[in-house]
Design a protein around this motif. Structure first.
Motif, mmCIF file in Angstrom:
data_model
loop_
_atom_site.group_PDB
_atom_site.id
_atom_site.type_symbol
_atom_site.label_atom_id
_atom_site.label_comp_id
_atom_site.label_asym_id
_atom_site.label_seq_id
_atom_site.Cartn_x
_atom_site.Cartn_y
_atom_site.Cartn_z
ATOM 1 N N VAL A 412 48.124 -20.751 29.461
ATOM 2 C CA VAL A 412 47.956 -20.188 28.126
ATOM 3 C C VAL A 412 47.572 -18.716 28.282
ATOM 4 O O VAL A 412 46.624 -18.373 28.986
ATOM 5 N N VAL A 413 48.275 -17.823 27.605
ATOM 6 C CA VAL A 413 48.060 -16.370 27.689
ATOM 7 C C VAL A 413 47.814 -15.848 26.284
ATOM 8 O O VAL A 413 48.583 -16.130 25.366
ATOM 9 N N ARG A 414 46.715 -15.053 26.130
ATOM 10 C CA ARG A 414 46.438 -14.397 24.854
ATOM 11 C C ARG A 414 47.023 -12.985 24.903
ATOM 12 O O ARG A 414 46.829 -12.245 25.863
ATOM 13 N N VAL A 415 47.724 -12.650 23.824
ATOM 14 C CA VAL A 415 48.421 -11.371 23.726
ATOM 15 C C VAL A 415 47.754 -10.550 22.629
ATOM 16 O O VAL A 415 47.640 -11.008 21.472
ATOM 17 N N GLY A 416 47.314 -9.324 22.968
ATOM 18 C CA GLY A 416 46.631 -8.479 22.000
ATOM 19 C C GLY A 416 47.558 -7.908 20.956
ATOM 20 O O GLY A 416 48.687 -7.523 21.251
ATOM 21 N N THR A 417 47.036 -7.840 19.748
ATOM 22 C CA THR A 417 47.796 -7.278 18.638
ATOM 23 C C THR A 417 47.070 -6.104 17.977
ATOM 24 O O THR A 417 47.584 -5.506 17.043
ATOM 25 N N LYS A 418 45.829 -5.781 18.456
ATOM 26 C CA LYS A 418 45.024 -4.706 17.856
ATOM 27 C C LYS A 418 45.597 -3.352 18.268
ATOM 28 O O LYS A 418 45.857 -3.113 19.436
ATOM 29 N N PRO A 419 45.745 -2.421 17.295
ATOM 30 C CA PRO A 419 46.261 -1.083 17.644
ATOM 31 C C PRO A 419 45.277 -0.342 18.537
ATOM 32 O O PRO A 419 44.056 -0.385 18.337
ATOM 33 N N LEU A 420 45.753 0.381 19.525
ATOM 34 C CA LEU A 420 44.911 1.151 20.438
ATOM 35 C C LEU A 420 44.435 2.447 19.755
ATOM 36 O O LEU A 420 45.188 3.070 18.996
ATOM 37 N N PRO A 421 43.185 2.893 20.033
ATOM 38 C CA PRO A 421 42.723 4.200 19.496
ATOM 39 C C PRO A 421 43.501 5.331 20.159
ATOM 40 O O PRO A 421 43.927 5.228 21.313
ATOM 41 N N THR A 422 43.646 6.395 19.431
ATOM 42 C CA THR A 422 44.418 7.514 19.955
ATOM 43 C C THR A 422 43.625 8.360 20.952
ATOM 44 O O THR A 422 44.203 8.927 21.876
ATOM 45 N N SER A 423 42.321 8.439 20.777
ATOM 46 C CA SER A 423 41.530 9.291 21.692
ATOM 47 C C SER A 423 40.066 8.837 21.706
ATOM 48 O O SER A 423 39.650 8.044 20.852
ATOM 49 N N VAL A 424 39.330 9.404 22.685
ATOM 50 C CA VAL A 424 37.869 9.193 22.793
ATOM 51 C C VAL A 424 37.232 10.592 22.855
ATOM 52 O O VAL A 424 37.550 11.379 23.769
ATOM 53 N N GLN A 425 36.421 10.884 21.890
ATOM 54 C CA GLN A 425 35.823 12.228 21.816
ATOM 55 C C GLN A 425 34.984 12.530 23.057
ATOM 56 O O GLN A 425 34.202 11.709 23.492
ATOM 57 N N GLY A 426 35.252 13.677 23.635
ATOM 58 C CA GLY A 426 34.515 14.116 24.816
ATOM 59 C C GLY A 426 35.207 13.786 26.112
ATOM 60 O O GLY A 426 34.719 14.195 27.177
ATOM 61 N N ALA A 427 36.373 13.044 26.059
ATOM 62 C CA ALA A 427 37.025 12.683 27.318
ATOM 63 C C ALA A 427 38.537 12.872 27.283
ATOM 64 O O ALA A 427 39.229 12.583 28.265
ATOM 65 N N ASP A 428 39.069 13.420 26.198
ATOM 66 C CA ASP A 428 40.525 13.497 26.085
ATOM 67 C C ASP A 428 41.127 14.589 26.974
ATOM 68 O O ASP A 428 42.252 14.439 27.464
ATOM 69 N N GLY A 429 40.453 15.657 27.253
ATOM 70 C CA GLY A 429 41.072 16.769 27.971
ATOM 71 C C GLY A 429 40.972 16.672 29.476
ATOM 72 O O GLY A 429 41.324 17.628 30.179
ATOM 73 N N LEU A 430 40.512 15.574 30.039
ATOM 74 C CA LEU A 430 40.305 15.440 31.486
ATOM 75 C C LEU A 430 41.594 14.977 32.177
ATOM 76 O O LEU A 430 42.519 14.453 31.556
ATOM 77 N N ASN A 431 41.600 15.162 33.518
ATOM 78 C CA ASN A 431 42.789 14.811 34.311
ATOM 79 C C ASN A 431 42.727 13.343 34.725
ATOM 80 O O ASN A 431 42.362 13.005 35.860
ATOM 81 N N GLY A 501 35.906 11.173 41.429
ATOM 82 C CA GLY A 501 35.538 11.677 40.099
ATOM 83 C C GLY A 501 35.807 13.132 39.928
ATOM 84 O O GLY A 501 36.072 13.611 38.800
ATOM 85 N N ALA A 502 35.770 13.899 41.050
ATOM 86 C CA ALA A 502 35.975 15.355 40.976
ATOM 87 C C ALA A 502 37.400 15.679 40.486
ATOM 88 O O ALA A 502 37.655 16.786 39.977
ATOM 89 N N ARG A 503 38.293 14.776 40.625
ATOM 90 C CA ARG A 503 39.692 15.020 40.219
ATOM 91 C C ARG A 503 39.807 15.163 38.695
ATOM 92 O O ARG A 503 40.776 15.744 38.214
ATOM 93 N N LEU A 504 38.819 14.657 37.952
ATOM 94 C CA LEU A 504 38.905 14.759 36.508
ATOM 95 C C LEU A 504 38.874 16.219 36.048
ATOM 96 O O LEU A 504 39.442 16.552 35.002
ATOM 97 N N HIS A 505 38.308 17.068 36.825
ATOM 98 C CA HIS A 505 38.185 18.489 36.426
ATOM 99 C C HIS A 505 39.087 19.361 37.306
ATOM 100 O O HIS A 505 39.018 20.594 37.197
ATOM 101 N N GLY A 506 39.863 18.775 38.146
ATOM 102 C CA GLY A 506 40.664 19.562 39.048
ATOM 103 C C GLY A 506 42.053 19.869 38.500
ATOM 104 O O GLY A 506 42.447 19.414 37.436
#
Length: 506
Positions: A412-431, A501-506
């Protein structure tokens, strides 16, 4: 003789009204000479009997008197003179004329009869000529009346004779043979069709008529009718219905061209075939070659099955032995049958039964996220195979039996139907792409060797669930994993990824 008696005699006695029959050599027994001679003889006999000196003979002795009269006539020259002078040429005299003249002319005595003979002869001649003429006139009248009376009868007879001739001409003597039983009959039919109709013989499409219907008939012709009979023939395994005019099975085989030498027949060859027909099974003799144990033998047989042919060849089938063609099939002429010696054993194998997957929508999961709620489990089936060796060659295993040991469990497999958020404030511009490449090589389903961390960003299960995820992180989509990673960064910064983690700002 009285006048009435003479007239009756003149009218030809009891055949009055018909002409007298002719005498031999054309002599008329009723001619003038004959009648006068007879009458004169009677008169002379009577006169001679009455005359004195004639022996005193009475009328009862007419024969003697006549003899005397003729003698006297001859002696006195009365008849002699008549003969010389043609007194017998026409001396006929009717009774009403001749009686008085004759009696007056004849003498009472013999002497007077002799003396007056010549005179009486002359008178008699004259009277005879007149009587002859009257007789001829009456005869001519009777002849003409007879012709007029007989002419219609002759015409009727001629008509009937002509009709009878035509009737006889239409009649024909014909020999009619029906199913081999001949009979001769007379008919007025013009052709074969009319003859069959007159005799009440109905013919069908399968019956044979010779000559053909419609053929003209003549006297002496022969007409043959042979009825068709249905035969339900099974010839060498092939069934069909045929028609024959033969009366026996042998005749039908000859008509159908079936070779009967050495053949099997379900009924006797002399069996008669009725109008309703019969069923006939014929198996002709065939040559069949049997190959067994490396040897070949050819047999001539009328067997019904291949198995019977093998037995006739002296080959015994044992155990699982079989033949190259089905044993109950019909053997064909020139066919080769191979006997297969079979040895074998059985083998039991267990095989997995795949499980089914049931997918259920889950609104608490983001789209693209699937969580296995119940893991599937394969079932187990026990299968039996027959292993055969035919003439020393191993054959492909053949499945003979199957049994389920354990039923499979559905996943038995549950399949998600909830729409995903478009962004998370404070973390969208990272690599985030650089971080995923460092942690998992960019593979969403990556799992470390210990099995503790999984996904793009190597989440452990506890951390993943605290971020709102369900199931395992490596089972979620790349978008959901990135979304959860951004939420983790907002909470704890880059510390969850001490090496990359350093790659997020690289």
């Amino acid at each position: 003789m009285s006048s009435s008696q003479y007239e009756t005699y003149e009218a030809y006695g009891p055949n009055a009204g018909y002409p007298p029959p002719p005498a031999p050599d054309g002599f008329d027994v009723h001619s003038a000479q004959t009648l006068v001679s007879g009458e004169l003889g009677r008169v002379g006999a009577r006169g001679a009997g009455d005359a004195p000196g004639a022996g005193g003979a009475s009328g009862a002795h007419g024969a003697e008197s006549v003899s005397g009269a003729y003698s006297a006539g001859s002696a006195s020259g009365a008849y002699a003179a008549g003969s010389a002078s043609g007194a017998y040429g026409d001396t006929y005299a009717p009774a009403y004329e001749g009686r008085g003249a004759a009696e007056g002319a004849l003498p009472r005595q013999a002497g007077r009869g002799v003396a007056e003979g010549a005179r009486e002869e002359g008178v008699g001649a004259g009277v005879g000529r007149r009587g002859a003429r009257r007789r001829r006139a009456r005869y001519a009248e009777r002849s003409d009346s007879t012709v007029r009376r007989l002419l219609p009868q002759a015409l009727v007879v001629a008509f009937l004779a002509g009709g009878t001739t035509a009737f006889v001409a239409k009649d024909k003597a014909v020999e009619l043979s029906v199913d081999g039983k001949p009979r001769t009959l007379h008919t007025f039919a013009d052709d074969v069709t009319e003859l069959l109709a007159q005799q009440g013989i109905d013919v069908g499409a399968h019956d044979v008529v010779a000559p053909a219907p419609g053929t003209a008939l003549a006297s002496g012709d022969e007409v043959a009718v042979r009825y068709g009979r249905p035969v339900r023939l099974t010839l060498d395994g092939t069934r069909r219905e045929v028609w024959t005019t033969a009366h026996t099975v042998q005749g039908a085989l000859d008509q159908l061209g079936v070779r009967a030498e050495g053949a099997y027949m379900s009924v006797s060859r002399s069996q008669p075939i009725g109008r309703a027909g019969l069923a006939l099974d014929v198996r002709t003799e065939r040559a069949v070659t049997v190959m067994a144990d490396g040897r070949a033998s050819t047999v001539r047989t009328n067997a019904a099955t291949v198995r019977e042919v093998v037995e006739e060849a002296g080959v015994t089938l044992r155990g699982e032995d079989t033949t190259s063609v089905p044993g109950d099939s019909f053997p064909r002429d020139g066919q080769t049958v191979t006997v297969l010696r079979v040895t074998g054993s059985e083998e039991v194998r267990e095989e997995a039964i795949p499980f089914k997957v049931e997918r259920r929508d889950d609104p608490s999961l983001f789209k693209g996220t699937e969580v296995v709620e119940q893991a599937g489990q394969p079932g187990v089936r026990r299968v039996t195979y027959a292993l055969r060796t035919v003439n020393g060659v191993r054959q492909q295993p053949r499945k003979t039996d199957s049994e389920v040991v354990r039923e499979p469990r559905t996943q038995v497999v549950r399949v998600g139907t909830k729409p995903l958020p478009t962004s998370v404030q404070g973390a969208d511009g990272l690599n985030w792409h650089g971080l995923a490449a460092c942690e998992s090589g960019g593979r969403p389903n990556a799992v470390d060797p210990s099995g503790t961390y999984g996904g793009l960003y190597q989440f452990d299960t506890r951390t993943w669930h605290s971020l709102g995820g369900s199931g395992r992180p490596q089972d979620a989509t790349a978008q959901e994993q990135t979304f959860r990673a951004k939420k983790l960064y907002v909470r704890r910064g880059a510390s969850p990824w001490p090496h990359c983690g350093a790659r997020l700002h690289g």
